[in-house]
Design a protein around this motif. Sequence first.
Motif: not given
Length: 412
Positions: A304-320
């Motif tokens: 669930t946490i990986y799904v949440g990160i995958n679909h987070y609206t502004n995920v591209k704003d963070y360097d992972l």
Amino acid sequence: MNRPWLAHYEAHIPHHLDVPDTPLSDCLRRNARRYPDRAATIFFNARLSFRALNDAVDRFAAGLQKQGVLPGDRVAVYMPNCPQYIIAYYGALRAGAVVVPCNPLYVARELQNQLIDAGVRVIVVTSNFYPTVREIRAQTSIDLAIVANIKDYFPPVLKALFTVAKEKSEGHYVDLAQEQDTIAFQRFLADAPELPTPVRVRMEDTACLLYTGGTTGIPKGAELTQANLLVNAMQCQIWIHTKTADEVVLAALPMSHSYGMTTCMNHGMYAASTLVLIPNPRDLRFVLQNIHKHRITVFPGVPTIYVGINHYTNVKDYDLTSVRACISGGAGLPKEVQTQFEKLTGGKLVEGYGLTEASPVTHANPVMGERRLGSIGLPWPGCECKLVDLETGETEVPAGEVGELCVRGPQI
């Protein structure tokens, strides 16, 4: 026993595992000597060094002894992920006590059942959960409550802002002046001797009573020994190829659960990793901020946490892209979740399996080697497994057939 899985081990995985005669709390002491200034924890950007953490653990253990806590006595820890959790957990172990982790989501009735069943003498609790303890305390055997405020290890500016804006409104303020046999966490440390009286701890001694089985009835306490806890932390380091004193582990999984206890806390402390503590894993923005800022390298989690990160609206704003290794457990890992998360981070995400009675991990897919979709992977080094028929539970079934999984090993 035939061990066909050994042929699929990555080159660095040993086929046999020697269990050292070294309790986990001694491993923390060793790392405090070797890497005194390395950050052991980061909590809301505030760093606690291995030296400072070990000193606090010493004081906590000595404080328990001052209160008459003896080896084998039960010490409950009822709080979210925070530095006080680690101090209380390792301090109890160093005093020879048995740690009883309590789910911070427990309501009064659930907490009461567990405290009574375990025979808990001391409970360490964050102030926002203390009213629950107060409600049921008279029905338990608790002699002492140690109350921690979540802000105690905040950086100074955030601590001041929290005190003014959130402490009372969010239920973190409690007045302990009239509370009998109750003390603030920081006062408990300040009043304790610097060093505990050494306690002889055997590797076969019970170290942790971890409750499990709540989906099928009243939770039952799994007795995990000093060796069980140490071995699973070792196995985790071996499997993930964790570099000693060189990794940053995201501790978003609750450390009150076996999965977070081992893959985050105990693995991190054993390998001298820096633990970035997340008290609320549902706050995905905070999770992403910490991955980005602190360059997380190891990220144990649930689908669930990986799904949440995958679909987070502004995920591209963070360097992972610092993330290199993740083990997913708790539920099946869908291929599309794995593929998308690996594309986001450039790291490897593999599925594993375990159970509380096994401290908890028994299997995982190789991180860099062959991975099989829908498989729980290979037994970890030192662990053995077989499949038996469902009718008798005794006859081993051929490869490819349905059966009941049996496991044994030094972490179980």
